[in-house]
Motif scaffolding. Structure first.
Motif, mmCIF file in Angstrom:
data_model
loop_
_atom_site.group_PDB
_atom_site.id
_atom_site.type_symbol
_atom_site.label_atom_id
_atom_site.label_comp_id
_atom_site.label_asym_id
_atom_site.label_seq_id
_atom_site.Cartn_x
_atom_site.Cartn_y
_atom_site.Cartn_z
ATOM 1 N N LEU A 123 0.828 -1.207 0.000
ATOM 2 C CA LEU A 123 0.000 0.000 0.000
ATOM 3 C C LEU A 123 0.860 1.254 0.000
ATOM 4 O O LEU A 123 0.631 2.187 -0.789
ATOM 5 C CB LEU A 123 -0.932 -0.011 1.209
ATOM 6 C CG LEU A 123 -1.798 1.244 1.411
ATOM 7 C CD1 LEU A 123 -2.740 1.433 0.240
ATOM 8 C CD2 LEU A 123 -2.577 1.139 2.727
ATOM 9 N N VAL A 124 1.863 1.295 0.870
ATOM 10 C CA VAL A 124 2.744 2.472 0.940
ATOM 11 C C VAL A 124 3.557 2.609 -0.340
ATOM 12 O O VAL A 124 3.816 3.715 -0.816
ATOM 13 C CB VAL A 124 3.663 2.367 2.171
ATOM 14 C CG1 VAL A 124 4.669 3.510 2.203
ATOM 15 C CG2 VAL A 124 2.839 2.371 3.448
ATOM 16 N N SER A 125 3.954 1.485 -0.926
ATOM 17 C CA SER A 125 4.686 1.529 -2.186
ATOM 18 C C SER A 125 3.854 2.185 -3.283
ATOM 19 O O SER A 125 4.362 3.003 -4.067
ATOM 20 C CB SER A 125 5.098 0.118 -2.601
ATOM 21 O OG SER A 125 5.750 0.127 -3.854
ATOM 22 N N LEU A 126 2.586 1.849 -3.342
ATOM 23 C CA LEU A 126 1.706 2.462 -4.336
ATOM 24 C C LEU A 126 1.471 3.942 -4.041
ATOM 25 O O LEU A 126 1.390 4.764 -4.960
ATOM 26 C CB LEU A 126 0.365 1.719 -4.370
ATOM 27 C CG LEU A 126 0.425 0.257 -4.842
ATOM 28 C CD1 LEU A 126 -0.941 -0.406 -4.700
ATOM 29 C CD2 LEU A 126 0.906 0.177 -6.282
ATOM 30 N N ASP A 150 10.591 11.725 -6.986
ATOM 31 C CA ASP A 150 10.942 10.305 -6.983
ATOM 32 C C ASP A 150 11.363 9.916 -5.572
ATOM 33 O O ASP A 150 12.551 9.867 -5.238
ATOM 34 C CB ASP A 150 12.062 10.031 -7.993
ATOM 35 C CG ASP A 150 12.304 8.532 -8.186
ATOM 36 O OD1 ASP A 150 11.572 7.738 -7.571
ATOM 37 O OD2 ASP A 150 13.225 8.173 -8.946
ATOM 38 N N TRP A 151 10.382 9.653 -4.725
ATOM 39 C CA TRP A 151 10.635 9.371 -3.322
ATOM 40 C C TRP A 151 11.535 8.154 -3.130
ATOM 41 O O TRP A 151 12.374 8.126 -2.229
ATOM 42 C CB TRP A 151 9.313 9.118 -2.585
ATOM 43 C CG TRP A 151 8.328 10.230 -2.680
ATOM 44 C CD1 TRP A 151 7.271 10.307 -3.536
ATOM 45 C CD2 TRP A 151 8.300 11.439 -1.901
ATOM 46 N NE1 TRP A 151 6.569 11.472 -3.337
ATOM 47 C CE2 TRP A 151 7.172 12.191 -2.335
ATOM 48 C CE3 TRP A 151 9.091 11.953 -0.882
ATOM 49 C CZ2 TRP A 151 6.843 13.416 -1.791
ATOM 50 C CZ3 TRP A 151 8.761 13.167 -0.319
ATOM 51 C CH2 TRP A 151 7.658 13.891 -0.772
ATOM 52 N N LYS A 152 11.345 7.159 -3.975
ATOM 53 C CA LYS A 152 12.049 5.894 -3.800
ATOM 54 C C LYS A 152 13.513 5.944 -4.211
ATOM 55 O O LYS A 152 14.207 4.932 -4.128
ATOM 56 C CB LYS A 152 11.335 4.793 -4.584
ATOM 57 C CG LYS A 152 9.934 4.504 -4.071
ATOM 58 C CD LYS A 152 9.291 3.350 -4.831
ATOM 59 C CE LYS A 152 7.887 3.061 -4.322
ATOM 60 N NZ LYS A 152 7.264 1.926 -5.055
ATOM 61 N N ASN A 153 13.974 7.103 -4.640
ATOM 62 C CA ASN A 153 15.374 7.253 -5.024
ATOM 63 C C ASN A 153 16.195 7.951 -3.949
ATOM 64 O O ASN A 153 17.365 8.284 -4.175
ATOM 65 C CB ASN A 153 15.487 8.024 -6.344
ATOM 66 C CG ASN A 153 16.802 7.788 -7.047
ATOM 67 O OD1 ASN A 153 17.371 6.699 -6.976
ATOM 68 N ND2 ASN A 153 17.317 8.821 -7.718
ATOM 69 N N GLN A 233 7.983 -5.643 4.991
ATOM 70 C CA GLN A 233 7.756 -4.240 4.646
ATOM 71 C C GLN A 233 8.749 -3.731 3.601
ATOM 72 O O GLN A 233 8.330 -3.194 2.557
ATOM 73 C CB GLN A 233 7.793 -3.364 5.906
ATOM 74 C CG GLN A 233 6.742 -3.696 6.946
ATOM 75 C CD GLN A 233 7.179 -4.766 7.925
ATOM 76 O OE1 GLN A 233 8.148 -5.475 7.693
ATOM 77 N NE2 GLN A 233 6.475 -4.879 9.034
ATOM 78 N N PRO A 234 10.068 -3.847 3.824
ATOM 79 C CA PRO A 234 10.997 -3.346 2.803
ATOM 80 C C PRO A 234 10.959 -4.161 1.524
ATOM 81 O O PRO A 234 11.201 -3.619 0.430
ATOM 82 C CB PRO A 234 12.370 -3.443 3.488
ATOM 83 C CG PRO A 234 12.198 -4.456 4.562
ATOM 84 C CD PRO A 234 10.785 -4.315 5.024
ATOM 85 N N TYR A 235 10.654 -5.447 1.620
ATOM 86 C CA TYR A 235 10.601 -6.272 0.413
ATOM 87 C C TYR A 235 9.468 -5.829 -0.501
ATOM 88 O O TYR A 235 9.659 -5.679 -1.716
ATOM 89 C CB TYR A 235 10.427 -7.741 0.789
ATOM 90 C CG TYR A 235 10.530 -8.681 -0.394
ATOM 91 C CD1 TYR A 235 11.767 -9.186 -0.794
ATOM 92 C CD2 TYR A 235 9.389 -9.067 -1.110
ATOM 93 C CE1 TYR A 235 11.867 -10.049 -1.882
ATOM 94 C CE2 TYR A 235 9.481 -9.917 -2.191
ATOM 95 C CZ TYR A 235 10.724 -10.407 -2.575
ATOM 96 O OH TYR A 235 10.812 -11.256 -3.663
ATOM 97 N N MET A 236 8.288 -5.619 0.055
ATOM 98 C CA MET A 236 7.150 -5.177 -0.752
ATOM 99 C C MET A 236 7.311 -3.733 -1.193
ATOM 100 O O MET A 236 6.871 -3.355 -2.287
ATOM 101 C CB MET A 236 5.850 -5.345 0.041
ATOM 102 C CG MET A 236 5.528 -6.782 0.404
ATOM 103 S SD MET A 236 5.373 -7.861 -1.040
ATOM 104 C CE MET A 236 3.998 -7.094 -1.895
ATOM 105 N N LEU A 237 7.941 -2.925 -0.351
ATOM 106 C CA LEU A 237 8.103 -1.504 -0.680
ATOM 107 C C LEU A 237 9.043 -1.305 -1.860
ATOM 108 O O LEU A 237 8.852 -0.392 -2.665
ATOM 109 C CB LEU A 237 8.633 -0.763 0.549
ATOM 110 C CG LEU A 237 8.680 0.761 0.483
ATOM 111 C CD1 LEU A 237 7.285 1.334 0.295
ATOM 112 C CD2 LEU A 237 9.316 1.320 1.748
#
Length: 303
Positions: A123-126, A150-153, A233-237
Motif C-alpha cells: 500500500l505504501v509503495s503504491l 521520486d521518493w524511492k530514489n 515491509q521493505p521487500y514489498m516496498l
C-alpha cells in the motif's frame, strides 16, 4: 511425608511428549541442519561440499552483509524510539478511569497490527510511486510541488519510510502491553505521592516509569528480536530490490536473496545462523530480565 502422597506415575510424559516431538522435528533438527549447511558450499541440488568455517570468515568481511545489518538496526532504532514513547503516553492516557470511550480508542489503535506487513508495504509503495502515487498527486493538487518527486530514489527517506511502517503497525500492540503493565501497578503508590503534593508529571517520572522498568526492557528486547527479522515491509516496498543503493536491504532480505535467488544455500544458512545467534542472545537477556522481575526487583524503582 507430603512428598510420599504425590502421584509419581509416568502418565504425564504422554501429555508432554507431543510438544517435544514437534520441537525436535520442526525446531531443533532444522537448527542443527542449518548449522551443518552453513559449513558447506551447496547450491540446493548437488551434494553439499564441506568447507568448514569459510562461510563465516566470508560473512565477517562481506560488505553487503554488514550493510544489511547496519540497515536493519538503523531502521529499528528510528522506529522503536517513537513507537515505545508514543505507546507509553497513550497507555497512560487510556488507563485513566475517567476517560470515556477508552475501549474504542484501544481497539482503533490496535487495528494496524491486524493488517499484514506485506499489505502495508504494498500500500505504501503504491502511495509513494513517483508517477501515479497518491502522495505526489495530492501535493501537486494543493500546489506544494510542481513536479512529481521520486521518493524511492532517496536512501534516507526510504529507511525512514520503512521505519514509519513498522511504527504504524506495532505502536498499538506496544500500547496494549503497557496498559497491561499499568493495570498491574497498585494505585496506592500514586495516591500516597499525591497526598505528599506530587504533580502528575512527578508521579509519572518517579513512580510509574520505574515500576514499568521491566515492561520497558521487555518491550525493547522483543522489538529488537522482531527488528532483526524485518522482511515483509521493505521487500514489498522496493519489490525485493532493497533500493536505493541497498539502503533498505535488511539481513533477512539478504538471506532470502542469497539462498533462494542466487542459489547459495550454504552461505545463506550461514547468514541465518548468525541471525539465530543474535536472536538467542537477546532471548537470554529477556530471560534474565524476567527472572529478576520474578525476584521482586520491580519494586526497586520506587526506592
Amino acid at each position: 511425608m507430603f512428598s510420599s502422597r504425590i502421584n509419581k506415575g509416568n502418565y504425564g510424559y504422554f501429555f508432554v511428549a507431543p510438544f517435544f516431538i514437534v520441537f525436535l522435528l520442526f525446531g531443533l533438527y532444522p537448527i542443527l541442519y542449518s548449522f551443518y549447511l552453513s559449513l558447506t558450499n551447496w547450491d540446493g541440488l548437488n551434494t553439499p561440499e564441506f568447507i568448514g568455517l569459510a562461510n563465516y570468515s566470508r560473512a565477517v568481511l562481506d560488505p553487503l552483509f554488514l550493510q544489511s545489518l547496519y540497515n536493519t538496526f538503523f531502521i529499528w532504532i528510528i522506529s522503536v524510539i517513537p513507537q515505545l514513547t508514543l505507546s507509553l503516553i497513550l497507555a497512560v492516557i487510556l488507563t485513566n478511569k475517567f476517560l470515556k470511550g477508552k475501549d474504542f480508542f484501544r481497539a482503533v489503535y490496535f487495528f494496524p497490527n491486524i493488517v499484514t506487513a506485506a499489505s502495508l508495504g504494498l500500500l505504501v509503495s503504491l502511495m509513494f510511486d513517483w508517477q501515479t502515487g497518491s502522495v505526489n498527486q495530492l501535493l501537486m493538487s494543493v500546489g506544494f510541488i510542481e513536479n512529481a518527486i521520486d521518493w524511492k530514489n532517496n536512501p534516507l527517506f526510504m529507511q525512514v519510510l520503512v521505519s514509519s511502517i513498522l511504527f504504524f503497525q506495532y505502536f498499538g500492540y506496544s500500547m496494549l502491553i503497557y496498559i497491561a503493565g499499568l493495570q498491574g501497578i497498585s494505585p496506592e503508590y500514586a495516591e500516597a505521592a499525591r497526598v505528599d503534593g506530587a504533580s502528575k508529571t512527578q508521579i509519572f517520572l518517579k513512580i510509574t516509569v520505574p515500576l514499568l522498568r521491566p515492561i520497558i526492557i521487555f518491550q525493547v528486547i522483543t522489538s529488537l528480536i522482531g527488528g532483526v527479522q524485518i522482511f515483509d515491509q521493505p521487500y514489498m516496498l522496493t519489490e525485493g530490490a532493497g533500493s536505493p543503493d541497498h539502503a533498505t536491504l535488511t539481513s533477512v532480505m539478504y538471506l532470502y536473496r542469497t539462498a533462494f535467488e542466487q542459489g547459495r544455500f550454504g552461505y545463506g544458512a550461514t547468514i541465518a545462523f548468525c541471525l539465530f545467534l543474535i536472536i538467542v542472545t537477546l532471548s537470554i537477556i529477556s530471560y534474565l530480565v524476567a527472572r529478576d522481575r520474578s525476584r521482586g526487583k520491580i519494586t526497586q524503582g520506587v526506592k
